[in-house]
Design a protein around this motif. Structure first.
Motif, short mmCIF file in Angstrom:
data_model
loop_
_atom_site.label_atom_id
_atom_site.label_comp_id
_atom_site.label_asym_id
_atom_site.label_seq_id
_atom_site.Cartn_x
_atom_site.Cartn_y
_atom_site.Cartn_z
N ARG A 101 0.83 -1.20 0.00
CA ARG A 101 0.00 0.00 0.00
C ARG A 101 0.87 1.26 0.00
N LYS A 102 0.42 2.27 -0.72
CA LYS A 102 1.13 3.56 -0.75
C LYS A 102 0.35 4.59 0.05
N THR A 103 1.08 5.49 0.67
CA THR A 103 0.47 6.61 1.39
C THR A 103 1.02 7.91 0.82
N ILE A 104 0.26 8.96 1.01
CA ILE A 104 0.66 10.28 0.52
C ILE A 104 0.66 11.25 1.68
N THR A 105 1.66 12.13 1.70
CA THR A 105 1.81 13.11 2.77
C THR A 105 1.86 14.50 2.15
N PHE A 106 1.10 15.41 2.75
CA PHE A 106 1.06 16.79 2.26
C PHE A 106 1.80 17.72 3.21
N THR A 107 2.19 18.86 2.68
CA THR A 107 2.79 19.91 3.48
C THR A 107 2.33 21.26 2.93
N ALA A 108 2.43 22.28 3.75
CA ALA A 108 2.07 23.63 3.31
C ALA A 108 3.36 24.36 2.93
N GLU A 109 3.38 24.91 1.74
CA GLU A 109 4.53 25.67 1.26
C GLU A 109 4.11 27.11 1.02
N LEU A 110 4.90 28.03 1.52
CA LEU A 110 4.60 29.46 1.35
C LEU A 110 4.94 29.90 -0.06
N ASP A 111 3.96 30.49 -0.73
CA ASP A 111 4.19 31.10 -2.03
C ASP A 111 4.55 32.55 -1.78
N ARG A 112 5.79 32.90 -2.02
CA ARG A 112 6.29 34.25 -1.68
C ARG A 112 5.57 35.34 -2.47
N ALA A 113 5.17 35.05 -3.68
CA ALA A 113 4.52 36.07 -4.52
C ALA A 113 3.16 36.46 -3.95
N SER A 114 2.41 35.47 -3.48
CA SER A 114 1.06 35.78 -2.99
C SER A 114 0.99 35.82 -1.47
N GLY A 115 1.98 35.26 -0.79
CA GLY A 115 1.95 35.20 0.67
C GLY A 115 1.01 34.13 1.19
N ALA A 116 0.51 33.29 0.30
CA ALA A 116 -0.43 32.24 0.69
C ALA A 116 0.30 30.91 0.85
#
Length: 138
Positions: free
Chosen positions: A46-61
């Motif tokens: 079985r495979k699992t997926i992991t997410f992370t939040a990355e800051l987009d410097r252009a939008s600040g989001a």
């Protein structure tokens, strides 16, 4: 940057992440009964997926990024099937560590998250269109 454009970018990154999650879940479901080809061979893992939040410097989001797609380390289940080509000398076959109920729940959650991100994009597009219409009216 404009909050509407930022919301579009964030929602688009969410769509991409959930789309990949659905692909992984589909692969797990498709291989839920895939055993090895030789006696004692390991089956599909079985495979699992992991997410992370990355800051987009252009939008600040904060955008959603996939940080890893990795194998699930839970042990394989063995079943007694002495006639199977992957059966060991005792007649046991290693079965994939895929739980169909868990995969279906993951699929449902990913689908709902995908739909929520899609709805966000639709609402932002509608607000942008309304803003353009208001500007034309002046």
């Amino acid at each position: 940057m404009d909050p509407l454009i930022s919301s579009l970018k964030v929602a688009a990154s969410g769509l991409g992440a959930q789309s990949e999650r659905l692909r992984i879940v589909s692969e797990n479901l498709a291989n839920a009964q895939s055993t090895g080809n030789t006696p004692g061979a390991d089956p599909f893992q079985r495979k699992t997926i992991t997410f992370t939040a990355e800051l987009d410097r252009a939008s600040g989001a904060h955008m959603v990024e996939i940080s890893a797609i990795s194998p699930d380390r839970t042990p394989f289940v063995t079943e007694y099937q002495p006639g199977h080509e992957a059966a060991d000398e005792l007649g046991f076959v290693k079965m994939p560590n895929v739980n169909v109920l868990v995969e279906m729940a993951d699929m449902r959650e990913a689908n709902r998250s995908y739909e929520a991100n899609l709805q966000t994009i639709k609402q932002a597009r509608e607000l942008i269109s309304m803003t353009i219409e208001l500007m034309r009216g002046q």
